[in-house]
Design a protein around this motif. Structure first.
Motif, PDB file in Angstrom:
ATOM      1  N   ARG A   1      36.115  82.227  48.586  1.00  0.00           N
ATOM      2  CA  ARG A   1      35.893  81.071  49.447  1.00  0.00           C
ATOM      3  C   ARG A   1      34.486  81.091  50.031  1.00  0.00           C
ATOM      4  N   ARG A   2      34.058  82.258  50.507  1.00  0.00           N
ATOM      5  CA  ARG A   2      32.759  82.335  51.165  1.00  0.00           C
ATOM      6  C   ARG A   2      32.169  83.724  50.967  1.00  0.00           C
ATOM      7  N   LEU A   3      30.866  83.750  50.751  1.00  0.00           N
ATOM      8  CA  LEU A   3      30.100  84.989  50.712  1.00  0.00           C
ATOM      9  C   LEU A   3      28.822  84.710  51.483  1.00  0.00           C
ATOM     10  N   ALA A   4      28.708  85.283  52.659  1.00  0.00           N
ATOM     11  CA  ALA A   4      27.590  84.954  53.547  1.00  0.00           C
ATOM     12  C   ALA A   4      26.985  86.224  54.131  1.00  0.00           C
ATOM     13  N   TYR A   5      25.687  86.165  54.374  1.00  0.00           N
ATOM     14  CA  TYR A   5      24.968  87.271  55.006  1.00  0.00           C
ATOM     15  C   TYR A   5      24.665  86.887  56.439  1.00  0.00           C
ATOM     16  N   ASP A   6      25.135  87.704  57.370  1.00  0.00           N
ATOM     17  CA  ASP A   6      24.923  87.393  58.779  1.00  0.00           C
ATOM     18  C   ASP A   6      24.815  88.693  59.560  1.00  0.00           C
ATOM     19  N   ASP A   7      23.767  88.794  60.343  1.00  0.00           N
ATOM     20  CA  ASP A   7      23.586  89.898  61.271  1.00  0.00           C
ATOM     21  C   ASP A   7      23.617  91.264  60.570  1.00  0.00           C
ATOM     22  N   GLY A   8      23.003  91.345  59.391  1.00  0.00           N
ATOM     23  CA  GLY A   8      22.887  92.611  58.683  1.00  0.00           C
ATOM     24  C   GLY A   8      24.080  92.997  57.842  1.00  0.00           C
ATOM     25  N   GLU A   9      25.076  92.118  57.708  1.00  0.00           N
ATOM     26  CA  GLU A   9      26.256  92.432  56.907  1.00  0.00           C
ATOM     27  C   GLU A   9      26.625  91.255  56.020  1.00  0.00           C
ATOM     28  N   TRP A  10      27.217  91.587  54.878  1.00  0.00           N
ATOM     29  CA  TRP A  10      27.766  90.563  53.990  1.00  0.00           C
ATOM     30  C   TRP A  10      29.218  90.333  54.367  1.00  0.00           C
ATOM     31  N   HIS A  11      29.588  89.074  54.504  1.00  0.00           N
ATOM     32  CA  HIS A  11      30.961  88.687  54.840  1.00  0.00           C
ATOM     33  C   HIS A  11      31.566  87.993  53.630  1.00  0.00           C
ATOM     34  N   CYS A  12      32.699  88.501  53.203  1.00  0.00           N
ATOM     35  CA  CYS A  12      33.389  87.975  52.020  1.00  0.00           C
ATOM     36  C   CYS A  12      34.745  87.446  52.448  1.00  0.00           C
ATOM     37  N   THR A  13      35.081  86.251  51.990  1.00  0.00           N
ATOM     38  CA  THR A  13      36.389  85.664  52.270  1.00  0.00           C
ATOM     39  C   THR A  13      37.026  85.262  50.950  1.00  0.00           C
ATOM     40  N   LEU A  14      38.199  85.822  50.683  1.00  0.00           N
ATOM     41  CA  LEU A  14      38.994  85.446  49.520  1.00  0.00           C
ATOM     42  C   LEU A  14      40.162  84.605  50.002  1.00  0.00           C
ATOM     43  N   SER A  15      40.546  83.634  49.173  1.00  0.00           N
ATOM     44  CA  SER A  15      41.531  82.666  49.621  1.00  0.00           C
ATOM     45  C   SER A  15      42.464  82.281  48.471  1.00  0.00           C
ATOM     46  N   HIS A  16      43.702  81.973  48.832  1.00  0.00           N
ATOM     47  CA  HIS A  16      44.643  81.381  47.870  1.00  0.00           C
ATOM     48  C   HIS A  16      44.373  79.889  47.723  1.00  0.00           C
ATOM     49  N   LEU A  17      44.087  79.239  48.830  1.00  0.00           N
ATOM     50  CA  LEU A  17      43.966  77.789  48.885  1.00  0.00           C
ATOM     51  C   LEU A  17      42.543  77.407  49.284  1.00  0.00           C
ATOM     52  N   ARG A  18      41.628  77.524  48.353  1.00  0.00           N
ATOM     53  CA  ARG A  18      40.221  77.312  48.670  1.00  0.00           C
ATOM     54  C   ARG A  18      39.920  75.871  49.046  1.00  0.00           C
ATOM     55  N   GLU A  19      40.669  74.931  48.516  1.00  0.00           N
ATOM     56  CA  GLU A  19      40.396  73.518  48.791  1.00  0.00           C
ATOM     57  C   GLU A  19      40.942  73.057  50.140  1.00  0.00           C
ATOM     58  N   PHE A  20      41.847  73.826  50.730  1.00  0.00           N
ATOM     59  CA  PHE A  20      42.413  73.463  52.013  1.00  0.00           C
ATOM     60  C   PHE A  20      41.470  73.858  53.144  1.00  0.00           C
ATOM     61  N   PRO A  21      41.643  73.276  54.323  1.00  0.00           N
ATOM     62  CA  PRO A  21      40.839  73.718  55.466  1.00  0.00           C
ATOM     63  C   PRO A  21      41.098  75.194  55.750  1.00  0.00           C
ATOM     64  N   GLU A  22      40.088  75.842  56.267  1.00  0.00           N
ATOM     65  CA  GLU A  22      40.176  77.290  56.470  1.00  0.00           C
ATOM     66  C   GLU A  22      41.289  77.682  57.439  1.00  0.00           C
ATOM     67  N   TRP A  23      41.572  76.854  58.412  1.00  0.00           N
ATOM     68  CA  TRP A  23      42.600  77.191  59.389  1.00  0.00           C
ATOM     69  C   TRP A  23      44.010  77.086  58.813  1.00  0.00           C
ATOM     70  N   LEU A  24      44.172  76.447  57.658  1.00  0.00           N
ATOM     71  CA  LEU A  24      45.486  76.371  57.008  1.00  0.00           C
ATOM     72  C   LEU A  24      45.740  77.532  56.054  1.00  0.00           C
TER      73      LEU A  24
END
Length: 153
Positions: free
Chosen positions: A78-101
């Motif tokens: 879903r997301r791979l972002a670099y912030d504040d010296g670290e890489w943040h990775c988010t894997l998702s089942h429902l990538r097309e849905f809003p993140e809060w769902l």
């Protein structure tokens, strides 16, 4: 008798190794690939040839993305972002849905490949263990005693 920890214990140990590693190594990535590619139904390990070539070439990011795509197609990046010296990775089942769902997996590490591998291992920990398919009991048929198999329904 040999001690063989179950899959969740092995994945927890690998997750700890990934979390505390400073950079990927061939041994660590091979352990991840063999556990992700492990088939619990017959106990065999089948690392695909293209994944083995990527490991041999030290192509860690491609290996992580290849394992996600090949061995865990229900999980999407879903997301791979670099912030504040670290890489943040988010894997998702429902990538097309809003993140809060979506109940996704979020990991972070200073190394981009380790962030991806950590997400991959955590996704494998959430997968249910594959149950062995049910088998029917084998019946030895005596040719002298015929069996009537009509359906009168």
């Amino acid at each position: 008798m040999l001690f063989r920890p179950d899959r969740l214990e092995r994945l927890a140990w690998i997750a700890d190794q990934v979390r505390f590693a400073t950079r990927p190594s061939t041994d660590l990535v091979s352990a991840i690939a063999s556990e992700i590619s492990h088939d619990d139904t017959n106990g065999s390990v089948r690392i695909p040839a293209e994944i083995a070539r990527l490991i041999a070439a030290d192509a860690w990011i491609d290996t992580a993305l290849g394992l996600i795509a090949r061995e865990m197609p229900q999980w999407k990046l879903r997301r791979l972002a670099y912030d504040d010296g670290e890489w943040h990775c988010t894997l998702s089942h429902l990538r097309e849905f809003p993140e809060w769902l979506d109940d996704g997996i979020e990991t972070h590490n200073q190394d981009i490949a380790l962030a991806l591998f950590h997400g991959l291992v955590e996704a494998a920990r959430q997968q249910p263990v594959k149950a062995r398919p049910p088998t029917a009991p084998r019946i030895r048929i005596n040719p002298l005693n015929p069996i009537w198999c009509d359906n009168f329904a």
